[in-house]
Design a protein around this motif. Structure first.
Motif, PDB file in Angstrom:
ATOM      1  N   ILE A 215      -7.365  -8.890 -12.540  1.00 34.12           N
ATOM      2  CA  ILE A 215      -6.373  -7.977 -13.148  1.00 34.12           C
ATOM      3  C   ILE A 215      -4.979  -8.279 -12.610  1.00 34.12           C
ATOM      4  O   ILE A 215      -3.990  -8.298 -13.353  1.00 34.12           O
ATOM      5  N   SER A 216      -4.904  -8.522 -11.280  1.00 37.26           N
ATOM      6  CA  SER A 216      -3.594  -8.833 -10.684  1.00 37.26           C
ATOM      7  C   SER A 216      -3.002 -10.080 -11.321  1.00 37.26           C
ATOM      8  O   SER A 216      -1.806 -10.136 -11.644  1.00 37.26           O
TER       9      SER A 216
ATOM     10  N   ALA B 165       2.115  -8.945 -23.753  1.00 40.73           N
ATOM     11  CA  ALA B 165       1.477  -8.754 -22.461  1.00 40.73           C
ATOM     12  C   ALA B 165       0.062  -9.316 -22.471  1.00 40.73           C
ATOM     13  O   ALA B 165      -0.379  -9.933 -21.503  1.00 40.73           O
TER      14      ALA B 165
ATOM     15  N   GLU C 192      -1.902  -9.147 -14.799  1.00 38.53           N
ATOM     16  CA  GLU C 192      -0.692  -8.304 -14.751  1.00 38.53           C
ATOM     17  C   GLU C 192       0.528  -9.100 -14.336  1.00 38.53           C
ATOM     18  O   GLU C 192       1.630  -8.865 -14.831  1.00 38.53           O
TER      19      GLU C 192
ATOM     20  N   LYS D 116       3.154  -5.048 -25.755  1.00 36.68           N
ATOM     21  CA  LYS D 116       1.740  -5.019 -25.416  1.00 36.68           C
ATOM     22  C   LYS D 116       1.050  -6.319 -25.833  1.00 36.68           C
ATOM     23  O   LYS D 116       0.266  -6.887 -25.076  1.00 36.68           O
TER      24      LYS D 116
ATOM     25  N   THR E   9       2.099 -10.299 -17.198  1.00 33.69           N
ATOM     26  CA  THR E   9       2.631  -9.328 -18.163  1.00 33.69           C
ATOM     27  C   THR E   9       3.828  -8.578 -17.632  1.00 33.69           C
ATOM     28  O   THR E   9       4.505  -7.881 -18.378  1.00 33.69           O
ATOM     29  N   VAL E  10       4.095  -8.658 -16.354  1.00 34.23           N
ATOM     30  CA  VAL E  10       5.226  -7.932 -15.782  1.00 34.23           C
ATOM     31  C   VAL E  10       6.476  -8.787 -15.915  1.00 34.23           C
ATOM     32  O   VAL E  10       6.612  -9.805 -15.249  1.00 34.23           O
TER      33      VAL E  10
ATOM     34  N   ASP F 159       2.585  -1.967 -20.213  1.00 29.39           N
ATOM     35  CA  ASP F 159       1.562  -3.005 -20.210  1.00 29.39           C
ATOM     36  C   ASP F 159       0.697  -3.010 -18.966  1.00 29.39           C
ATOM     37  O   ASP F 159      -0.288  -3.745 -18.899  1.00 29.39           O
ATOM     38  N   SER F 160       1.091  -2.226 -17.975  1.00 28.66           N
ATOM     39  CA  SER F 160       0.366  -2.317 -16.710  1.00 28.66           C
ATOM     40  C   SER F 160      -1.092  -1.937 -16.901  1.00 28.66           C
ATOM     41  O   SER F 160      -1.430  -1.108 -17.758  1.00 28.66           O
ATOM     42  N   ILE F 161      -1.942  -2.543 -16.120  1.00 26.33           N
ATOM     43  CA  ILE F 161      -3.376  -2.266 -16.239  1.00 26.33           C
ATOM     44  C   ILE F 161      -3.878  -1.546 -14.989  1.00 26.33           C
ATOM     45  O   ILE F 161      -4.529  -0.503 -15.077  1.00 26.33           O
ATOM     46  N   SER F 162      -3.544  -2.076 -13.822  1.00 28.46           N
ATOM     47  CA  SER F 162      -4.137  -1.544 -12.591  1.00 28.46           C
ATOM     48  C   SER F 162      -3.792  -0.071 -12.371  1.00 28.46           C
ATOM     49  O   SER F 162      -4.611   0.676 -11.837  1.00 28.46           O
TER      50      SER F 162
ATOM     51  N   SER G 110       0.405 -15.118 -20.097  1.00 24.26           N
ATOM     52  CA  SER G 110      -0.224 -15.188 -18.767  1.00 24.26           C
ATOM     53  C   SER G 110       0.343 -16.379 -18.019  1.00 24.26           C
ATOM     54  O   SER G 110       0.699 -17.389 -18.620  1.00 24.26           O
TER      55      SER G 110
END
Lengths: 432, 243
Positions: free
Chosen positions: B26-27, B6, B30, B3, B33-34, B124-127, B10
């Motif tokens: 956000i994209s 994440a 993310e 986390k 973080t992916v 860690d995903s946000i969307s 960036s």
């Protein structure tokens, strides 16, 4: 002439006890009512005092034996931050300091203690409990007269550092029994966490009911290791010889303070006699006062019965009192006679009440009194045992007896003064 | 740990600089973080009202959020923490059982620090988990940032609301405030020491404050990071914990 009057007075005085006794027997039902009231109140007050004395004595013993010792030692910062379980503020060189303390004159022993909140984990189920590190060979928790071993026995405890004694409450909550294993985890003195698996060696119901919650006991050295306390404890309880005076106790406190001041560990320690460790001692004094006033209220209630029966007696005997006065008995002798009637009734009754109380208290003292069955759980947090052994000091019986007689005598002064005011001529004209 | 990485990692993309709508921000975040796997070695210094403790640990994580933390220095040395889905498994050397934590226990402190299990492990995903709104642009530590507000789509989320200040150029969250369901601010994270490692912008120094504690802060320093390097799947099994 004056000599004859005195002689007559002396003669009148000498027959007053006999007349008072005869009067008591004339209306036996009324005498029985007055007497039984005093006897009942004396009995109840004796029992209340005995329960109070037994409960306070029990709480004092439990506080000293289980919570503080006669003198409690802590790191000063531990007490300042007690609310957040500050395990890192332990007593440096606990064992060495304990050994030195045991050499002080008047000290009979020491006990090391650690208390920490923990989570007990069993089969994916977590319960919050209190871990208590004790010195098995020294703690008095398991030798309390009211402590009972539900599973295992006293010889089973303390065998190894990875063993534990648990309360019946914890046993019921997690279905844990002697021989079972469970894992606990807790915050350590270093701020991290640690866990260990322990084997249950005994399930107990402790005499000091404040320790019967979700609680687990283990060897303090083992717990100190798990909690990263470097082999030290949070508290040392110091036990002194019995009946040590406050002044002698203060002397022991000074000796202990000089010990650690001269040691290499310069951590300020808090050394307190048990009476200063909390507000409970002040509460004991308050309890004594409150119970005294309760006893007085009981006697005052009884005095209303005495007042009524005596007043009735005086009103019914106006003609007789008038006759006695016309025959030469002076008003002070009349007053004395009525007062004596009540004092005789109250004396015999209070004595009977105290005797009955003593009999019941003896039975309670021998077999115990179940405070919890009588609603004692309402005073949780005061280190009261489930079973207490009431007793009453001799001076308390004397106090109950004297209070009963004095209040009865005080209650009959108004009717007796009424009797003094009877006019013989007027009284002789009345029907009764 | 994943986390934190994440939050810290960036991609340095030109698109991020001009992304003005929330989905794009956000994209972009993310995207950074992916990653398939991550490995890090970190030290942690926790300071509170009762003193300071130091420790160090290794961390392995993979795409689905599974994380293993192994403490190798400090008072908790030898302990392991495994994150699998919504559960945390704790291994203590003296315990015969592995302890499982769930729910609100994930907000508990790790190693007595201001970081919780949730902060250092998990998805860690946000969307997929949060709905975002753009609150504007602000400057943090002299850097221009997008100020965004994230609201959890699911009531089971440990943090129901998050506020982030994302560097418009580096796509690193320089400041994050984490909130409870009642809207109370629980923790505040400041990231710094950003270095480019394996093509990612990595914040190597993070300061977390537990806002419910007085005078409490933890400094986490990442000493070594490896991203998208092969990691043995066995590491993330419960059986591995006891070995």
């Amino acid at each position: 002439m004056t000599g004859m009057k005195n002689k007559r007075k002396q003669s009148g005085v000498s027959i007053i006890p006999a007349m008072a006794f005869r009067n008591l027997l004339r209306n036996r039902q009324r005498t029985l009512l007055s007497g039984s009231t005093i006897a009942l109140v004396a009995l109840v007050v004796c029992l209340i005092f005995a329960l109070e004395e037994g409960a306070v004595s029990d709480m004092k013993n439990n506080v000293i034996n289980d919570v503080t010792g006669n003198i409690r030692i802590r790191n000063e910062k531990y007490s300042e931050n007690e609310r957040i379980q500050p395990l890192r503020f332990f007593i440096p060189e606990t064992e060495s300091l304990s050994r030195q303390i045991e050499e002080i004159d008047g000290v009979t022993g020491t006990e090391q203690r650690i208390t920490a909140a923990a989570s007990i984990y069993k089969d994916d189920k977590i319960e919050t409990a209190v871990m208590t590190g004790v010195s098995y060979g020294r703690t008095r928790l398991f030798t309390n007269r009211s402590t009972s071993f539900i599973e295992g026995n006293s010889s089973d405890i303390g065998k190894g550092q990875k063993t534990a004694v648990i309360t019946q409450t914890l046993s019921d909550a997690l279905n844990l029994h002697a021989g079972d294993k469970f894992t606990f985890f807790t915050r350590t003195a270093a701020g991290g966490s640690n866990g260990a698996t322990l084997t249950v060696t005994a399930v107990v119901h402790l005499g000091d009911t404040d320790f019967n919650s979700m609680r687990c006991f283990m060897d303090w050295r083992g717990l100190s290791g798990f909690l990263r306390m470097d082999g030290n404890a949070s508290e040392i309880f110091v036990y002194t010889r019995e009946n040590m005076s406050d002044a002698e106790s203060a002397g022991v406190v000074r000796n202990i303070q000089s010990l650690y001041k001269n040691s290499s560990a310069h951590t300020p320690l808090e050394v307190l006699p048990w009476k200063k460790t909390g507000s409970i001692y002040a509460l004991f004094d308050l309890i004594d006062t409150v119970y005294f006033f309760i006893a007085v209220v009981f006697f005052l209630l009884a005095s209303t019965v005495i007042f009524n029966t005596t007043m009735m007696s005086v009103l019914e005997r106006r003609k007789e009192i008038g006759t006695l006065m016309s025959l030469g008995m002076d008003k002070y002798s009349i007053f004395g006679m009525i007062l004596l009637e009540i004092c005789m009734t109250a004396g015999v009754s209070a004595l009977a009440g105290c005797a009955a109380g003593a009999a019941i208290i003896t039975v309670w003292h021998t077999h115990g009194y179940n405070m919890y069955a009588a609603g004692g759980s309402a005073v949780g947090g005061m280190n009261l045992s489930a079973w207490i052994y009431p007793s009453l000091a001799f001076f308390r019986y004397v106090m109950v007896f004297a209070t009963g007689v004095c209040i009865a005598a005080a209650a009959c002064t108004v009717p007796a003064r009424q009797a003094m005011k009877v006019e013989p001529a007027e009284a002789l004209r009345t029907e009764n | 740990m994943k986390k934190i990485i994440a939050i810290a990692l960036s991609l340095f993309t030109a698109a991020g600089m001009y992304a003005a709508d929330i989905d794009a921000i956000i994209s972009s975040l993310e995207a950074n973080t992916v990653y398939d796997t991550a490995y890090s070695e970190s030290t942690m210094t926790a300071t509170g009202s009762l003193g300071t403790t130091e420790s160090s640990f290794k961390s392995w994580s993979r795409k689905n959020g599974d994380t293993l933390i192994e403490i190798d220095k400090g008072s908790d040395k030898g302990q392991k923490v495994l994150r699998q889905g919504a559960s945390i498994f704790l291994f203590y050397p003296d315990a015969e059982e592995v302890i499982r934590l769930q729910g609100s226990a994930l907000r508990d402190s790790l190693m007595g620090s201001d970081f919780s299990y949730e902060d250092l492990t998990g998805d860690d995903s946000i969307s997929g988990r949060y709905t975002g709104t753009l609150e504007g642009t602000e400057t943090v530590d002299g850097r221009p940032c997008w100020h965004i507000l994230l609201t959890a789509k699911n009531s089971r989320e440990t943090y129901r609301r998050q506020e982030m200040w994302i560097d418009t150029e580096l796509n690193v969250s320089l400041k994050t405030i984490l909130y409870s369901a009642s809207g109370r601010a629980l923790r505040e994270l400041h990231a710094g020491g950003i270095r480019k490692i394996d093509g990612f912008n990595v914040a190597t120094r993070m300061v977390m404050q537990d806002l419910l504690k007085k005078d409490s802060r933890t400094v986490l320093t990442i000493e070594n990071v490896a991203i998208n390097k092969p990691v043995d799947d066995k590491l993330f099994s419960r059986e591995n914990l006891t070995w």
